[in-house]
Design an enzyme around this catalytic site. Sequence first.
Site, PDB file in Angstrom:
ATOM      1  CD  GLU A 162     -29.910  26.297  48.781  1.00  0.00           C
ATOM      2  OE1 GLU A 162     -30.524  24.691  49.125  1.00  0.00           O
ATOM      3  OE2 GLU A 162     -30.122  26.588  47.435  1.00  0.00           O
ATOM      4  CB  THR A 180     -40.572  13.381  45.350  1.00  0.00           C
ATOM      5  OG1 THR A 180     -40.010  12.237  44.973  1.00  0.00           O
ATOM      6  CG2 THR A 180     -41.069  12.296  47.049  1.00  0.00           C
TER       7      THR A 180
END
Length: 137
Positions: free
Chosen positions: A12, A122
């Site tokens: 991450e 988006t």
Amino acid sequence: MYAQSKSGLSPEFVMFDNGAKEDFKKGHAPYYILRPETSETLFILYHLTKDPVYREWGWEIFQAIEEHCKTDAGYAAIKDVDRMTQDNRMESFFLAETLKYLYLLQDDTNDIDLLNTHVFNTEAHPLKRLSLAPEPY
């Protein structure tokens, strides 16, 4: 970071380490939840430069996803990119964005033009840009 992990997937987040052999190392979040940002970046960089290295990196990421994340019912997040333990979840953005960018990265037949005629919203949907200039008489 993708190429440095055992799975070929990135954690991450990573931390930069000036004193280490490597430029950066895995942070305190070793999981991979199928995020689209890297595949989006590779798609845009390839689209703008036509440098085939971005396609190769995207293909390597796709192969790592297929090898470590694919399940009988879909795809799974990975709890730790070096241990490759699957998590029982698949975020919706994986299908909507990550796979779409990886596909478009390899596709030579699309007519998407990021500089002149298209934008992405988006959720990675390509939209034609509108011309708001008044029509000449």
